[in-house]
Design a protein around this motif. Structure first.
Motif, PDB file in Angstrom:
ATOM      1  N   THR A  64     -18.405 -14.650  -0.016  1.00 52.85           N
ATOM      2  CA  THR A  64     -18.952 -14.435   1.547  1.00 52.85           C
ATOM      3  C   THR A  64     -17.898 -13.589   2.184  1.00 52.85           C
ATOM      4  OG1 THR A  64     -19.757 -16.673   1.549  1.00 52.85           O
ATOM      5  CG2 THR A  64     -19.035 -15.572   3.643  1.00 52.85           C
ATOM      6  N   ARG A  65     -16.536 -13.803   1.773  1.00 54.73           N
ATOM      7  CA  ARG A  65     -15.561 -12.863   1.961  1.00 54.73           C
ATOM      8  C   ARG A  65     -15.708 -11.360   1.687  1.00 54.73           C
ATOM      9  NH1 ARG A  65      -9.786 -12.857  -1.056  1.00 54.73           N
ATOM     10  NH2 ARG A  65      -8.891 -11.101  -0.072  1.00 54.73           N
ATOM     11  N   MET A  66     -16.152 -11.526   0.378  1.00 52.79           N
ATOM     12  CA  MET A  66     -16.434  -9.810  -0.005  1.00 52.79           C
ATOM     13  C   MET A  66     -17.734  -9.170   0.753  1.00 52.79           C
ATOM     14  SD  MET A  66     -16.150 -10.834  -4.242  1.00 52.79           S
ATOM     15  CE  MET A  66     -16.567  -9.264  -4.841  1.00 52.79           C
ATOM     16  N   ARG A  67     -18.777  -9.920   1.043  1.00 53.58           N
ATOM     17  CA  ARG A  67     -19.668  -9.425   1.703  1.00 53.58           C
ATOM     18  C   ARG A  67     -19.345  -8.936   3.248  1.00 53.58           C
ATOM     19  NH1 ARG A  67     -22.550 -13.967   2.320  1.00 53.58           N
ATOM     20  NH2 ARG A  67     -23.570 -13.800   0.141  1.00 53.58           N
ATOM     21  N   GLN A  68     -18.602  -9.935   3.739  1.00 54.63           N
ATOM     22  CA  GLN A  68     -18.107  -9.687   5.258  1.00 54.63           C
ATOM     23  C   GLN A  68     -17.226  -8.388   5.144  1.00 54.63           C
ATOM     24  OE1 GLN A  68     -16.098 -13.393   6.042  1.00 54.63           O
ATOM     25  NE2 GLN A  68     -17.875 -14.330   6.841  1.00 54.63           N
ATOM     26  N   ALA A  69     -16.631  -8.031   4.281  1.00 58.57           N
ATOM     27  CA  ALA A  69     -15.802  -6.763   4.342  1.00 58.57           C
ATOM     28  C   ALA A  69     -16.500  -5.658   3.493  1.00 58.57           C
ATOM     29  CB  ALA A  69     -14.551  -7.094   3.541  1.00 58.57           C
ATOM     30  N   ASP A  70     -17.705  -5.998   3.269  1.00 51.35           N
ATOM     31  CA  ASP A  70     -18.433  -5.047   2.409  1.00 51.35           C
ATOM     32  C   ASP A  70     -17.840  -4.632   0.920  1.00 51.35           C
ATOM     33  OD1 ASP A  70     -20.743  -4.501   4.261  1.00 51.35           O
ATOM     34  OD2 ASP A  70     -19.659  -3.171   5.716  1.00 51.35           O
ATOM     35  N   ASN A  71     -17.267  -5.690   0.510  1.00 49.81           N
ATOM     36  CA  ASN A  71     -16.460  -5.486  -0.597  1.00 49.81           C
ATOM     37  C   ASN A  71     -15.474  -4.213  -0.758  1.00 49.81           C
ATOM     38  OD1 ASN A  71     -16.032  -6.494  -3.079  1.00 49.81           O
ATOM     39  ND2 ASN A  71     -17.515  -5.043  -4.330  1.00 49.81           N
ATOM     40  N   TYR A  72     -14.950  -4.239   0.555  1.00 53.83           N
ATOM     41  CA  TYR A  72     -13.799  -2.763   0.724  1.00 53.83           C
ATOM     42  C   TYR A  72     -12.727  -3.337   1.325  1.00 53.83           C
ATOM     43  CZ  TYR A  72     -11.562   1.301   2.457  1.00 53.83           C
ATOM     44  OH  TYR A  72     -10.560   2.392   2.692  1.00 53.83           O
ATOM     45  N   PHE A  73     -11.499  -3.146   0.706  1.00 58.74           N
ATOM     46  CA  PHE A  73     -10.207  -3.764   1.032  1.00 58.74           C
ATOM     47  C   PHE A  73      -9.143  -2.865   1.344  1.00 58.74           C
ATOM     48  CE2 PHE A  73     -12.671  -7.156  -1.010  1.00 58.74           C
ATOM     49  CZ  PHE A  73     -12.797  -8.241  -0.062  1.00 58.74           C
ATOM     50  N   ALA A  74      -8.975  -2.400   2.618  1.00 60.61           N
ATOM     51  CA  ALA A  74      -8.126  -1.290   2.853  1.00 60.61           C
ATOM     52  C   ALA A  74      -6.522  -1.427   2.580  1.00 60.61           C
ATOM     53  CB  ALA A  74      -8.001  -0.983   4.371  1.00 60.61           C
ATOM     54  N   ASP A  75      -6.210  -2.688   2.614  1.00 62.73           N
ATOM     55  CA  ASP A  75      -4.873  -2.859   2.090  1.00 62.73           C
ATOM     56  C   ASP A  75      -4.644  -2.532   0.384  1.00 62.73           C
ATOM     57  OD1 ASP A  75      -6.535  -5.031   1.501  1.00 62.73           O
ATOM     58  OD2 ASP A  75      -4.845  -6.474   1.680  1.00 62.73           O
ATOM     59  N   ILE A  76      -5.669  -2.931  -0.036  1.00 66.07           N
ATOM     60  CA  ILE A  76      -5.434  -2.708  -1.606  1.00 66.07           C
ATOM     61  C   ILE A  76      -5.762  -1.235  -1.956  1.00 66.07           C
ATOM     62  CG2 ILE A  76      -6.332  -3.232  -4.077  1.00 66.07           C
ATOM     63  CD1 ILE A  76      -7.119  -6.028  -3.003  1.00 66.07           C
ATOM     64  N   GLU A  77      -6.611  -0.693  -1.079  1.00 66.02           N
ATOM     65  CA  GLU A  77      -6.712   0.926  -1.481  1.00 66.02           C
ATOM     66  C   GLU A  77      -5.647   1.543  -1.145  1.00 66.02           C
ATOM     67  OE1 GLU A  77      -9.345   2.255  -2.496  1.00 66.02           O
ATOM     68  OE2 GLU A  77     -11.119   0.886  -2.384  1.00 66.02           O
ATOM     69  N   GLY A  78      -4.829   1.009  -0.020  1.00 66.76           N
ATOM     70  CA  GLY A  78      -3.606   1.900   0.302  1.00 66.76           C
ATOM     71  C   GLY A  78      -2.411   1.603  -0.527  1.00 66.76           C
ATOM     72  N   ALA A  79      -2.451   0.488  -1.293  1.00 67.13           N
ATOM     73  CA  ALA A  79      -1.450   0.193  -2.300  1.00 67.13           C
ATOM     74  C   ALA A  79      -1.622   1.009  -3.423  1.00 67.13           C
ATOM     75  CB  ALA A  79      -1.300  -1.378  -2.406  1.00 67.13           C
ATOM     76  N   ALA A  80      -2.739   1.179  -3.858  1.00 67.80           N
ATOM     77  CA  ALA A  80      -3.181   1.808  -5.178  1.00 67.80           C
ATOM     78  C   ALA A  80      -2.966   3.482  -4.670  1.00 67.80           C
ATOM     79  CB  ALA A  80      -4.436   1.842  -5.363  1.00 67.80           C
ATOM     80  N   ALA A  81      -3.373   3.838  -3.494  1.00 72.76           N
ATOM     81  CA  ALA A  81      -3.205   5.193  -3.115  1.00 72.76           C
ATOM     82  C   ALA A  81      -1.451   5.598  -3.136  1.00 72.76           C
ATOM     83  CB  ALA A  81      -3.762   5.563  -1.900  1.00 72.76           C
ATOM     84  N   GLN A  82      -0.884   4.768  -2.565  1.00 73.72           N
ATOM     85  CA  GLN A  82       0.741   4.954  -2.411  1.00 73.72           C
ATOM     86  C   GLN A  82       1.502   5.008  -3.939  1.00 73.72           C
ATOM     87  OE1 GLN A  82       2.500   5.231   0.465  1.00 73.72           O
ATOM     88  NE2 GLN A  82       4.144   5.827  -1.161  1.00 73.72           N
ATOM     89  N   LEU A  83       1.073   4.166  -4.810  1.00 75.45           N
ATOM     90  CA  LEU A  83       1.743   4.175  -6.068  1.00 75.45           C
ATOM     91  C   LEU A  83       1.137   5.364  -6.949  1.00 75.45           C
ATOM     92  CD1 LEU A  83       3.118   2.372  -7.919  1.00 75.45           C
ATOM     93  CD2 LEU A  83       0.945   1.341  -8.685  1.00 75.45           C
ATOM     94  N   LEU A  84      -0.025   5.926  -6.665  1.00 71.04           N
ATOM     95  CA  LEU A  84      -0.355   7.215  -7.239  1.00 71.04           C
ATOM     96  C   LEU A  84       0.544   8.397  -6.800  1.00 71.04           C
ATOM     97  CD1 LEU A  84      -4.149   6.775  -7.560  1.00 71.04           C
ATOM     98  CD2 LEU A  84      -2.584   6.804  -9.453  1.00 71.04           C
ATOM     99  N   SER A  85       0.832   8.136  -5.307  1.00 70.48           N
ATOM    100  CA  SER A  85       1.333   9.246  -4.845  1.00 70.48           C
ATOM    101  C   SER A  85       2.919   9.185  -5.278  1.00 70.48           C
ATOM    102  CB  SER A  85       1.519   9.228  -3.138  1.00 70.48           C
ATOM    103  OG  SER A  85       2.401  10.228  -2.649  1.00 70.48           O
ATOM    104  N   ASP A  86       3.494   7.933  -5.438  1.00 69.23           N
ATOM    105  CA  ASP A  86       5.034   8.075  -5.720  1.00 69.23           C
ATOM    106  C   ASP A  86       5.145   8.479  -7.223  1.00 69.23           C
ATOM    107  OD1 ASP A  86       5.299   6.650  -3.300  1.00 69.23           O
ATOM    108  OD2 ASP A  86       5.143   4.489  -4.365  1.00 69.23           O
ATOM    109  N   VAL A  87       4.041   8.374  -8.076  1.00 67.07           N
ATOM    110  CA  VAL A  87       4.433   8.875  -9.466  1.00 67.07           C
ATOM    111  C   VAL A  87       3.946  10.273  -9.801  1.00 67.07           C
ATOM    112  CG1 VAL A  87       4.289   6.415 -10.332  1.00 67.07           C
ATOM    113  CG2 VAL A  87       2.041   7.953 -10.417  1.00 67.07           C
ATOM    114  N   GLY A  88       3.545  10.922  -8.580  1.00 71.08           N
ATOM    115  CA  GLY A  88       3.001  12.367  -8.529  1.00 71.08           C
ATOM    116  C   GLY A  88       1.722  12.618  -9.201  1.00 71.08           C
ATOM    117  N   HIS A  89       0.805  11.708  -9.330  1.00 70.95           N
ATOM    118  CA  HIS A  89      -0.506  11.759  -9.927  1.00 70.95           C
ATOM    119  C   HIS A  89      -1.176  12.796  -8.951  1.00 70.95           C
ATOM    120  CE1 HIS A  89      -3.942  10.961 -12.166  1.00 70.95           C
ATOM    121  NE2 HIS A  89      -4.938  10.910 -11.064  1.00 70.95           N
ATOM    122  N   ARG A  90      -1.866  14.082  -9.687  1.00 70.90           N
ATOM    123  CA  ARG A  90      -2.364  15.161  -9.381  1.00 70.90           C
ATOM    124  C   ARG A  90      -3.865  14.997  -9.107  1.00 70.90           C
ATOM    125  NH1 ARG A  90       1.372  19.121  -7.999  1.00 70.90           N
ATOM    126  NH2 ARG A  90       3.606  18.803  -9.315  1.00 70.90           N
ATOM    127  N   GLY A  91      -4.410  13.955  -9.432  1.00 66.57           N
ATOM    128  CA  GLY A  91      -5.952  13.888  -9.456  1.00 66.57           C
ATOM    129  C   GLY A  91      -6.387  13.704 -10.983  1.00 66.57           C
TER     130      GLY A  91
END
Length: 503
Positions: A168-195
């Motif tokens: 139910t929680r996943m459905r209400q969020a459309d299975n998208y969690f911005a805080d986890i997306e942000g944490a993953a993006a920040q980590l990739l930026s910190d280690v210089g991942h270029r894509g």
């Protein structure tokens, strides 16, 4: 934490506490008999020695009976009733003689339980000098701990309810969690991942950035997937024999606990929530939102969305690509979807939906363990001659027409299908929409696929006796422990061994 989930847990705890409270028994036990005997003796102002001598018993033996440590024979009870001049029924009554006696019995039972013995704590001496207030407090604490243990060692019903709440929680969020997306993006930026795809070397750099070392070993405890040594800042992983993407995902899932600031789970629902979050985090690192989002928007514009393209572009499993697609489909593409992973006999292991499809459910609202219709794409894929290719099909259901694409995943546990689908009005964006395969599902109408055809039924009804394969994991309680199913002794021995070897 989701407030509804918290309220649900409190309700479960209250129910568990009520279950832990004593109930009147059909027959008295030794402890109740002993307390009634002591009450009657003290009311008569008789001593242990006096009553014991009257029936030819030693005072110590009578004391054992009164303390519930020895079950008396009926002949002994009859003699005691005569010596105390009371009816035998008074000694055999199921109810404790007083409220204090009831509290003493509850505390005695709690202290005799194996769960209390496992704590290695001394027992409180129960006697007249123990204040009633202290007795009430001790009983309350024991029963509160019993309620917590009952919730933590989840029964199948608890586990299914926790799964339903999480879905139910996943459905209400459309299975998208911005805080986890942000944490993953920040980590990739910190280690210089270029894509592009995240290599194993990149995962090593991520671990190093977080202050941890990844160690592959062949002697992980059998009850674990990974083990994190927080003291020496090492994460132990299995040897990567199952494929590169598996090794990367496991490492990132273990690191996810650290990045997402997880604490030791308080119960099974929180354990389950953490597992979903670390899976999401690992996929968000392996398939970054910005890159995948652009790729999906381009594919939508070309009307050529395909899970296989995501799988191949990032070197992940089909299931990971399908999961990641559900994370971004509604948020980025404005397309509602559903996802399923089922066994070859149609049993649901994982599922998600925000597109209105109606999965089969049990009385608790859970879908795990339920069997989907034989006519759904997720099951029809097993009937195809080439299981190495994805299969597309339209299915008319009671909740509408859905287009689905399914792929068969071969695992050591057997064949599973991974299925992604969407309502008919959104199929124009997907590759494979031109399929002519179509089926009709009337489930839950038994005539659809669960009731045998009349001809077969009339021929074999009452003439067969199949031996059913019991899915024991659906009947047994969830494995106990802070981390369900994990053998703490094995883990600590493993860490101790490696702390010396690796040090």
């Amino acid at each position: 934490m989701n407030e509804k989930m918290r309220e649900g847990r409190l309700a479960s705890a209250r129910a568990a506490a009520e279950e832990a409270a004593p109930v009147e028994r059909a027959a008295p036990d030794a402890l109740t008999i002993g307390r009634r005997l002591r009450h009657v003796r003290q009311q008569a102002e008789r001593t242990l020695g006096d009553v014991a001598g009257a029936i030819g018993m030693s005072p110590s033996a009578l004391s054992l009976i009164e303390n519930g440590k020895r079950e008396p024979r009926l002949s002994v009870l009859t003699s005691l009733a005569e010596a105390l001049d009371v009816p035998l029924a008074d000694l055999l009554a199921t109810a404790p003689p007083s409220r204090r006696a009831a509290l003493e019995i509850r505390l005695e039972r709690a202290q005799r339980a194996s769960t209390y013995a496992s704590l290695g704590l001394p027992s409180v001496r129960i006697g007249p000098r123990l204040p009633t207030e202290a007795l009430e407090a001790l009983v309350g604490m024991h029963e509160a701990m019993a309620a917590m243990r009952s919730e933590q060692a989840a029964t199948p019903e608890h586990a299914r309810r926790a799964n339903a709440e999480l879905r139910t929680r996943m459905r209400q969020a459309d299975n998208y969690f911005a805080d986890i997306e942000g944490a993953a993006a920040q980590l990739l930026s910190d280690v210089g991942h270029r894509g592009g795809p995240v290599s194993r070397a990149s995962v090593d750099r991520i671990a190093e950035h977080l202050g941890y070392q990844l160690v592959h070993t062949s002697d992980l405890p059998g009850s674990t997937r990974t083990v994190s040594d927080l003291a020496n800042r090492r994460i132990y992983l299995p040897q990567p024999e199952a494929g590169q993407h598996d090794a990367r995902s496991l490492a990132l899932q273990a690191l996810g606990h650290l990045v997402l600031d997880h604490e030791v789970p308080a119960d099974y629902a929180e354990f389950l929530s953490q597992r979903v979050e670390i899976n999401y985090f690992a996929a968000a690192v392996l398939m970054p939102e910005k890159e995948v989002g652009r790729r999906l928007l381009d594919a939508k514009e070309a009307k050529d969305i395909s899970i296989e393209d995501l799988r191949d572009a990032y070197g992940v499993s089909y299931e990971t690509a399908a999961h990641r697609f559900t994370n971004l489909a509604t948020k980025v593409l404005d397309i509602p979807v559903h996802f399923m992973r089922i066994s070859s006999d149609g049993v649901i292991y994982k599922a998600y939906e925000n597109d209105g499809i109606q999965f089969p459910t049990d009385a608790t609202g859970a879908i795990e363990g339920q069997r989907v219709c034989k006519h759904w794409t997720a099951r029809a894929v097993f009937d195809q001659p080439d299981l190495s290719r994805s299969y597309q099909q339209y299915t008319d259901t009671r909740s509408g027409t859905y287009w689905c694409s399914a792929f068969v995943d071969r695992t050591p546990s057997g064949l599973f299908s991974v299925n992604v689908g969407t309502p008919y009005q959104h199929v124009k964006w997907f590759r494979g929409r031109e399929t002519t395969e179509r089926s009709l599902s009337r489930c839950p109408d038994p005539s659809c696929c669960t009731r045998p055809p009349q001809e077969l039924a009339s021929r074999w009804d009452g003439r067969s006796w199949p031996s059913a394969r019991v899915h024991s994991h659906l009947l047994a309680a969830m494995p106990p422990g802070t981390f369900p199913g994990v053998d703490d002794t094995e883990v600590y021995q493993f860490l101790e061994r490696h702390a010396h070897e690796d040090g």
